[in-house]
Write an enzyme that holds these catalytic residues in place. Structure first.
Site, short mmCIF file in Angstrom:
data_model
loop_
_atom_site.label_atom_id
_atom_site.label_comp_id
_atom_site.label_asym_id
_atom_site.label_seq_id
_atom_site.Cartn_x
_atom_site.Cartn_y
_atom_site.Cartn_z
N GLU A 151 50.93 2.17 -7.31
CA GLU A 151 49.93 1.01 -7.58
C GLU A 151 49.96 0.23 -6.30
O GLU A 151 49.54 -0.90 -6.16
CB GLU A 151 50.39 0.11 -8.52
CG GLU A 151 50.52 0.78 -10.10
CD GLU A 151 50.74 -0.12 -11.09
OE1 GLU A 151 50.47 -1.06 -11.14
OE2 GLU A 151 51.72 0.19 -12.09
N LYS A 173 45.90 -4.78 -18.36
CA LYS A 173 44.90 -5.17 -19.38
C LYS A 173 43.44 -5.63 -18.82
O LYS A 173 42.54 -5.75 -19.79
CB LYS A 173 45.58 -6.42 -20.23
CG LYS A 173 46.70 -6.19 -20.69
CD LYS A 173 47.25 -7.35 -21.67
CE LYS A 173 48.87 -6.94 -22.22
NZ LYS A 173 49.92 -6.84 -21.23
N HIS A 234 56.32 -15.95 -20.06
CA HIS A 234 56.71 -15.52 -21.35
C HIS A 234 58.19 -15.77 -21.64
O HIS A 234 59.13 -15.43 -20.79
CB HIS A 234 56.32 -14.11 -21.62
CG HIS A 234 54.74 -14.10 -22.09
ND1 HIS A 234 54.21 -12.69 -21.95
CD2 HIS A 234 53.98 -14.97 -22.35
CE1 HIS A 234 53.03 -12.78 -22.13
NE2 HIS A 234 52.72 -14.17 -22.64
N TYR A 235 58.35 -16.46 -22.73
CA TYR A 235 59.85 -16.50 -23.09
C TYR A 235 59.93 -16.22 -24.67
O TYR A 235 59.41 -17.21 -25.13
CB TYR A 235 60.63 -17.91 -22.61
CG TYR A 235 62.12 -17.52 -22.69
CD1 TYR A 235 62.84 -16.91 -21.83
CD2 TYR A 235 62.82 -18.12 -23.88
CE1 TYR A 235 64.39 -16.85 -21.68
CE2 TYR A 235 64.24 -17.83 -24.16
CZ TYR A 235 64.84 -17.31 -22.95
OH TYR A 235 66.19 -16.92 -22.90
N TYR A 240 62.60 -7.78 -18.23
CA TYR A 240 63.62 -8.87 -17.81
C TYR A 240 63.62 -8.72 -16.01
O TYR A 240 64.74 -8.23 -15.43
CB TYR A 240 64.97 -8.72 -18.26
CG TYR A 240 65.03 -9.27 -19.91
CD1 TYR A 240 64.95 -10.72 -19.92
CD2 TYR A 240 64.28 -8.54 -20.67
CE1 TYR A 240 64.97 -11.29 -21.23
CE2 TYR A 240 64.53 -8.93 -21.91
CZ TYR A 240 64.70 -10.42 -22.18
OH TYR A 240 64.55 -10.83 -23.45
N HIS A 241 62.54 -8.97 -15.42
CA HIS A 241 62.47 -9.19 -13.99
C HIS A 241 61.20 -10.18 -13.70
O HIS A 241 60.27 -10.27 -14.25
CB HIS A 241 62.20 -8.03 -13.26
CG HIS A 241 62.11 -8.17 -11.72
ND1 HIS A 241 63.04 -7.64 -11.06
CD2 HIS A 241 61.38 -8.70 -10.90
CE1 HIS A 241 62.78 -8.06 -9.66
NE2 HIS A 241 61.74 -8.60 -9.53
N HIS A 243 58.50 -12.54 -13.58
CA HIS A 243 57.04 -12.53 -13.11
C HIS A 243 56.35 -13.64 -13.89
O HIS A 243 56.69 -14.12 -14.88
CB HIS A 243 56.50 -11.27 -13.88
CG HIS A 243 56.83 -10.77 -15.43
ND1 HIS A 243 57.98 -10.56 -15.93
CD2 HIS A 243 55.99 -10.84 -16.09
CE1 HIS A 243 57.81 -10.36 -17.06
NE2 HIS A 243 56.56 -10.71 -17.22
#
Length: 309
Positions: A151, A173, A234-235, A240-241, A243
């Site tokens: 990418e 998305k 988000h939580y 789990y890195h 961002h």
């Protein structure tokens, strides 16, 4: 990476879920020459408006078929088929996950949700062990992006510093055409932050500089000003890195920005600023959010202690 598995090779086995609000359909089946288990996500795209201008005949230019359903006074309802072009006006965006793991299947299946009130103790005893299991090989695809193995052509901006740097790139998305649907993700280079739980007051200079870089890069690249951007995390996150999600304010994305999942970036900074101790942070806070009953976090941890929250 296997880039030789086209969606046309997908054979349906089961409908996992559908969302009539977001016009999304998630299918379980097999794909590729080895008939590996696969998930196909089909999502209706936004209307292409670049070619619309005052004086154009919308029904003639954009629609192939038109049928009157009913009318009442000043109201009329029609069904139509849109003229489509895969470059200028695609109809559907497809995402193919292959091979799909049990975790993928659980994530995309229809499921009941539960609200969690996560105390620091609950995080240490239930969530932290789960987070460790979900790192390493589970997020190889993230490390591939950070190491420029994949990418590279999609990178919008990069700060290469290993401690305070990040890569900003379009989320898959987004169709990368409709500005009102703009959706980018900033992935930090450091491996020391798994989620907002690891943030404390000492991270404030890093968070402030990253915000300034992100909004500057978006404005330069896409011409979208900072007051039109929504930045949040988000939580619990989907991986789990650490961002950050960066979207256009006009992009609804009901699930992604829902209360109980999204936390605004500026709110995180403000909360850290209000903390008195330099090393005090979200590890000492109680956080509320929802999880799906199909998730490994619920099944392997919270279901056993559900009476405690």
């Amino acid at each position: 990476m296997a880039d030789d598995i086209p969606p046309s090779s997908f054979v349906l086995e089961e409908i996992l879920s559908q969302d009539t609000r977001t016009k999304t359909l998630v299918l379980l089946g097999t794909a590729g020459p080895d008939r590996a288990r696969a998930i196909l996500i089909a999502e209706k795209t936004a209307f292409a408006i670049n070619g619309l201008a005052p004086g154009t005949a919308f029904a003639a230019d954009a629609l192939a078929d038109l049928r009157l359903l009913d009318h009442n006074d000043v109201y009329r309802w029609f069904m139509a088929t849109a003229k489509q072009d895969v470059d200028a006006a695609p109809a559907v965006k497809l995402s193919l996950i292959c091979p799909a793991s049990d975790t993928h299947v659980r994530k995309y299946s229809r499921q009941r949700r539960r609200m969690i009130v996560e105390t620091p103790e609950l995080y240490r005893t239930v969530v932290a062990p789960y987070v460790e299991r979900m790192r390493g090989d589970r997020i190889t695809w993230v490390y591939n992006i950070l190491s420029h193995k994949v990418e590279v052509d999609r990178i919008v901006h990069e700060n290469p510093d290993p401690d305070t740097g990040f890569i900003l790139l379009p989320d898959l998305k987004w169709d990368r055409t409709t500005m009102e649907a703009l959706y980018l993700v900033a992935i930090v280079h450091t491996h020391s932050i798994t989620s907002m739980r690891d943030l404390n007051k000492s991270h404030l200079p890093f968070l402030r500089s990253m915000r300034a870089e992100i909004v500057g890069a978006v404005e330069t690249k896409y011409g979208v000003s900072r007051d039109l951007l929504r930045m949040y995390v988000h939580y619990q996150p989907s991986y789990y890195h650490f961002h950050i999600h960066v979207t256009h304010i006009d992009h609804d994305m009901l699930e992604s920005v829902a209360a109980g999942r999204a936390v605004l970036y500026d709110s995180i900074v403000a909360q850290l600023e209000s903390m008195s101790d330099e090393h005090y942070g979200f590890a000492n806070s109680t956080l509320s959010y929802y999880v799906g009953e199909n998730s490994e976090l619920w099944a392997s941890g919270f279901s056993a202690v559900a009476d405690h929250f």
